[in-house]
Enzyme design. Structure first.
Site, PDB file in Angstrom:
ATOM      1  N   LYS A  34       0.818  -1.219   0.000  1.00 48.05           N
ATOM      2  CA  LYS A  34       0.000   0.000   0.000  1.00 48.05           C
ATOM      3  C   LYS A  34       0.850   1.266   0.000  1.00 48.05           C
ATOM      4  O   LYS A  34       0.487   2.249  -0.658  1.00 48.05           O
ATOM      5  CB  LYS A  34      -0.968   0.013   1.188  1.00 48.05           C
ATOM      6  CG  LYS A  34      -0.347   0.199   2.557  1.00 48.05           C
ATOM      7  CD  LYS A  34      -1.430   0.226   3.614  1.00 48.05           C
ATOM      8  CE  LYS A  34      -0.829   0.364   5.005  1.00 48.05           C
ATOM      9  NZ  LYS A  34      -0.136   1.631   5.211  1.00 48.05           N
ATOM     10  N   THR A  35       1.982   1.272   0.701  1.00 46.19           N
ATOM     11  CA  THR A  35       2.837   2.460   0.699  1.00 46.19           C
ATOM     12  C   THR A  35       3.409   2.692  -0.690  1.00 46.19           C
ATOM     13  O   THR A  35       3.525   3.837  -1.156  1.00 46.19           O
ATOM     14  CB  THR A  35       3.979   2.317   1.728  1.00 46.19           C
ATOM     15  OG1 THR A  35       3.418   2.038   3.019  1.00 46.19           O
ATOM     16  CG2 THR A  35       4.798   3.599   1.804  1.00 46.19           C
ATOM     17  N   ASP A 220      -4.178   7.289   4.621  1.00 48.15           N
ATOM     18  CA  ASP A 220      -3.645   5.949   4.865  1.00 48.15           C
ATOM     19  C   ASP A 220      -4.295   5.378   6.127  1.00 48.15           C
ATOM     20  O   ASP A 220      -4.740   6.120   7.003  1.00 48.15           O
ATOM     21  CB  ASP A 220      -2.121   6.045   5.042  1.00 48.15           C
ATOM     22  CG  ASP A 220      -1.457   4.693   5.045  1.00 48.15           C
ATOM     23  OD1 ASP A 220      -2.094   3.704   4.618  1.00 48.15           O
ATOM     24  OD2 ASP A 220      -0.290   4.611   5.471  1.00 48.15           O
ATOM     25  N   GLU A 221      -4.350   4.041   6.221  1.00 51.16           N
ATOM     26  CA  GLU A 221      -4.914   3.353   7.392  1.00 51.16           C
ATOM     27  C   GLU A 221      -6.317   3.878   7.717  1.00 51.16           C
ATOM     28  O   GLU A 221      -6.657   4.154   8.866  1.00 51.16           O
ATOM     29  CB  GLU A 221      -3.989   3.526   8.613  1.00 51.16           C
ATOM     30  CG  GLU A 221      -2.564   3.070   8.408  1.00 51.16           C
ATOM     31  CD  GLU A 221      -2.408   1.560   8.369  1.00 51.16           C
ATOM     32  OE1 GLU A 221      -3.429   0.843   8.404  1.00 51.16           O
ATOM     33  OE2 GLU A 221      -1.256   1.090   8.290  1.00 51.16           O
ATOM     34  N   GLN A 251      -7.685  -5.168   9.375  1.00 50.11           N
ATOM     35  CA  GLN A 251      -6.659  -4.674  10.300  1.00 50.11           C
ATOM     36  C   GLN A 251      -7.180  -3.525  11.165  1.00 50.11           C
ATOM     37  O   GLN A 251      -6.404  -2.748  11.708  1.00 50.11           O
ATOM     38  CB  GLN A 251      -5.425  -4.229   9.521  1.00 50.11           C
ATOM     39  CG  GLN A 251      -4.751  -5.369   8.765  1.00 50.11           C
ATOM     40  CD  GLN A 251      -3.455  -4.954   8.101  1.00 50.11           C
ATOM     41  OE1 GLN A 251      -2.454  -4.675   8.761  1.00 50.11           O
ATOM     42  NE2 GLN A 251      -3.464  -4.908   6.781  1.00 50.11           N
ATOM     43  N   ARG A 600       2.519 -10.113  10.521  1.00 47.02           N
ATOM     44  CA  ARG A 600       3.795  -9.397  10.670  1.00 47.02           C
ATOM     45  C   ARG A 600       4.952 -10.304  10.262  1.00 47.02           C
ATOM     46  O   ARG A 600       6.068  -9.831  10.009  1.00 47.02           O
ATOM     47  CB  ARG A 600       4.030  -8.957  12.131  1.00 47.02           C
ATOM     48  CG  ARG A 600       3.023  -7.987  12.744  1.00 47.02           C
ATOM     49  CD  ARG A 600       2.728  -6.808  11.878  1.00 47.02           C
ATOM     50  NE  ARG A 600       1.560  -7.070  11.045  1.00 47.02           N
ATOM     51  CZ  ARG A 600       1.234  -6.364   9.962  1.00 47.02           C
ATOM     52  NH1 ARG A 600       2.007  -5.389   9.548  1.00 47.02           N
ATOM     53  NH2 ARG A 600       0.148  -6.645   9.276  1.00 47.02           N
TER      54      ARG A 600
END
Length: 738
Positions: A34-35, A220-221, A251, A600
């Site tokens: 995504k980044t 974002d997020e 998430q 993770r």
């Protein structure tokens, strides 16, 4: 240049990058890049559509994420074209408030109060109102106020919704809290998000200015946004309609602090013309890890339809380890760490994640005793250490003399022989005159104190005034050296000559080094800018991925990070998932938290648990988490044939004796014995006991965790899959399983 920007992106990523105009939602699964998509999207906007960088606003949640995005954008776009506005919600809102503070009655040098400052304000209000701090615990009241602010609930609205006299009193405390912050020219973290809305609502011209300034909004997020954050981006994008949000509902793990998952789930209802893109290819983890994580989170009902997948190879199965106690669990983790080191994995590539901070103690003990270097993220922050907070309180007061919380902290630090009684008289006098506390220090003779105390208070006042004047004449670094030197902190600690005092000196020197570095990296740096950056630091900003140490951190703190090897510790029913109530929403958020933790891991994951653990002062018998049972057996590995961490004295101790030394024993739901290798319970026929597995005609298999009374009238508490029931023996018709 355009072809270069799109090169290396998969088809869904390319489509998301090229959809520039109008509302856009990008579902970005864990590790789906995504980044990278955000970075390439910004570059595409600038180079393909000639959009001014200064008209783009990219907002995220942590300084770490903002810094990474800013660096990637600069590397791709080049700084010569101008700067994109990148920052956290809090930093962007704070920047707006610094410019527009006067429109809502604040001075631009307002102080940002952290939670400890807020609790101090609440405690002072309780004392002034003569309310018992045993009944109205300051921390509890403060977090009730925070909860109300997260819902954008005013004191009057809280009072209207009050269900008891206590609730009404808390609404009254809330009103006084707001008044105190305003009088102190201070805002708390929640104000940083809500006050810009107040600015926009009361000043349409200011709103239009920022709508014209920020023509393209990227968030974002997005799954972590609360009501105030949602309204903030909605206000800014109302005219242009150019809002792009990136996130993953799987998430969303911050419901407890106001995050509203419906913001992302209901995006298309809120923005009917919006386009939706799904990034489902994971570039981080193995197929085993991805499929295991999917298997658990897919059991949630309230989620968008998507399936994460990867081409990274099957990878190793997820290893399940257990210990007799929490120490044994730590030893099991330790052995696995040694095995991984023997395989060539660096300590910095390993992380132990846990549900609650309290779990770190036993893990730390094992690491220390075995000389394994580790770092804790989310422990006592550098800027929360007493000597650092004392120095920063001087800085705060110098910037904002109205800050009575800072003044009260340091008026007698270092000791000036200005006692508690004197301070209480100062506070009472200021209240009676309806003046700021600092302002009365300039006319101290009006209060009627003895001459010695008056001189000491006046000396303190003159000291502050001196450094208010000097701040414009010296560099930030040399100004800080001067004030710390004159206060004599280092000399007093040196005179103590204890390890703790030496550590405090090191901390002060570290603060000076940080100020020096900040000044070198920021042209025309000011104390106000530095203090703002410090006040907005989060736990994740402490993380040092270059440290050659194992990282210990909570699951919440780990969001956004990745490691080769990940241990999820405390995988016990009641601990993870944490007992937070019986609501479906709570259980689904716990499941999402497990999904975040497991994803993770890049290469290898371990799930560990303790069969016995001390929690809340009680000795608890545990059974493995339901989440382990939700993972298909083919993705799991159970290497242990014996319990890890048991010792001879524990093996010799009978079950009766153990329970006698700890009379309150709690157990949690057991999963399949064949799956976890637990010994079978063989109860006396017809008698119900704690730990028995039973079968109910409707609820299925369960485990008795409490028995009250005996015979047919016995009241039983039984944990079934996904629920806990209280039953009467004679009506329950339970079958005891051997």
């Amino acid at each position: 240049m355009t072809s270069q920007i799109l090169a290396g992106l998969n088809p869904p990523q390319q489509a998301a990058v090229q959809a520039i105009d109008g509302p856009v939602l990008i579902f970005a699964g864990a590790g789906s890049g995504k980044t990278r998509v955000l970075t390439h999207r910004i570059a595409y906007m600038i180079h393909k559509h000639n959009i001014l960088p200064s008209s783009i606003l990219a907002v995220t949640f942590t300084n770490k994420a903002a810094g990474e995005l800013r660096q990637r954008v600069n590397n791709m776009v080049g700084q010569g074209v101008g700067y994109v506005n990148v920052g956290t919600f809090h930093s962007i809102c704070s920047r707006i408030l610094r410019a527009e503070a006067s429109s809502i009655g604040y001075n631009q040098n307002f102080t940002i109060y952290d939670d400890s400052d807020g609790q101090r304000v609440v405690k002072d209000i309780l004392n002034t109102m003569q309310l018992s701090t045993d009944y109205y615990k300051p921390a509890g009241v403060f977090y009730q106020i925070k909860a109300a602010k997260n819902k954008m609930q005013t004191p009057s609205e809280m009072a209207e919704l009050a269900m008891s006299a206590r609730d009404e009193k808390i609404a009254e405390i809330y009103l006084s809290y707001e008044s105190t912050l305003k009088a102190n020219n201070a805002m708390d973290f929640d104000d940083l998000l809500s006050k810009p809305l107040e600015v926009f609502e009361n000043n349409p011209a200011i709103l239009r200015f920022y709508q014209n300034k920020f023509k393209y909004i990227l968030v974002d997020e997005y799954q972590d946004t609360n009501l105030a954050q949602f309204k903030f981006v909605e206000y800014l994008s109302k005219e242009s309609k150019n809002i792009c949000v990136v996130g993953d509902d799987d998430q969303s793990i911050y419901g407890w602090r106001g995050a509203d998952i419906s913001n992302i789930i209901d995006f298309q209802q809120i923005f009917p013309t919006g386009q939706v893109f799904k990034l489902e290819q994971n570039y981080r983890s193995t197929e085993t890890i991805i499929k295991a994580a999917n298997a658990v989170v897919s059991k949630n009902v309230y989620r968008a339809d998507k399936v994460l997948w990867t081409e990274s190879g099957k990878g190793a199965p997820i290893t399940v380890l257990h210990g007799e106690t929490e120490t044994g669990e730590g030893q099991a983790i330790l052995h696995a760490i040694h095995d991984q080191r023997n395989n060539g994995i660096e300590l910095s590539s390993m992380a132990v994640l846990y549900r609650t901070n309290a779990q770190s103690r036993a893990l730390e003990d094992v690491m220390r005793r075995n000389a394994v270097p580790y770092q804790i993220v989310g422990g006592t922050k550098f800027y929360d250490r007493k000597e650092i907070k004392d120095i920063l309180a001087y800085f705060r007061l110098i910037l904002n003399p109205a800050d009575s919380v800072a003044l009260l902290r340091i008026i007698n630090v270092p000791s000036r022989k200005i006692g508690k009684t004197t301070v209480e008289r100062l506070v009472k006098f200021a209240l009676s005159k309806d003046k700021q506390l600092y302002s009365i220090l300039n006319n101290i003779d009006e209060i009627g104190l003895n001459s010695g105390v008056e001189k000491r208070i006046n000396d303190f006042y003159q000291f502050i005034q001196k450094y208010i004047d000097l701040i414009s004449e010296l560099s930030l670094y040399h100004w800080a050296i001067a004030i710390i030197d004159e206060l004599g902190f280092i000399e007093s600690f040196r005179a103590e000559d204890t390890p703790d005092a030496i550590s405090r000196i090191d901390n002060i020197n570290e603060l000076l080094a940080a100020l020096d570095e900040y000044e070198k990296n920021n042209e025309n740096a000011t104390l106000a800018q530095y203090m703002e950056e410090v006040s907005l630091l989060s736990d994740i900003d402490q993380f040092n991925d270059e440290a050659h140490k194992v990282t210990l951190m909570t699951l919440h703190a780990a969001k956004g990070l990745e490691f080769d090897i990940v241990f999820l510790a405390g995988m016990e029913q009641g601990l993870f998932p944490l007992e937070r109530g019986d609501s479906t929403e709570d259980m689904e958020e716990e499941r999402r938290l497990f999904y975040v933790g497991l994803t993770r891991a890049k290469r290898v994951a371990y799930l560990t648990y303790a069969m016995r653990r001390t929690r809340f002062g009680e000795f608890m018998i545990n059974t493995p988490s339901i989440f382990i049972g939700e993972i298909p057996f083919e993705y799991l590995n159970f290497p242990q044939k014996e319990k890890v961490g048991s010792n001879r004295s524990e093996k010799k101790m009978s079950s009766t004796k153990r329970h006698k030394t700890k009379p309150q024993v709690r157990t949690f739901a057991k999963k399949s014995k064949s799956l976890f290798g637990e010994p079978e319970v063989k109860p006396k026929s017809g008698e119900y006991e704690i730990g028995q597995e039973v079968m109910h005609a409707f609820f299925g298999k369960g485990t008795i965790i409490n028995v009250s009374g005996g015979g047919p009238e016995a009241r039983l508490t039984v944990v079934f899959t996904g629920s806990t029931k209280k039953l009467v023996a004679k009506f329950a018709n339970l079958k005891i399983l051997d």
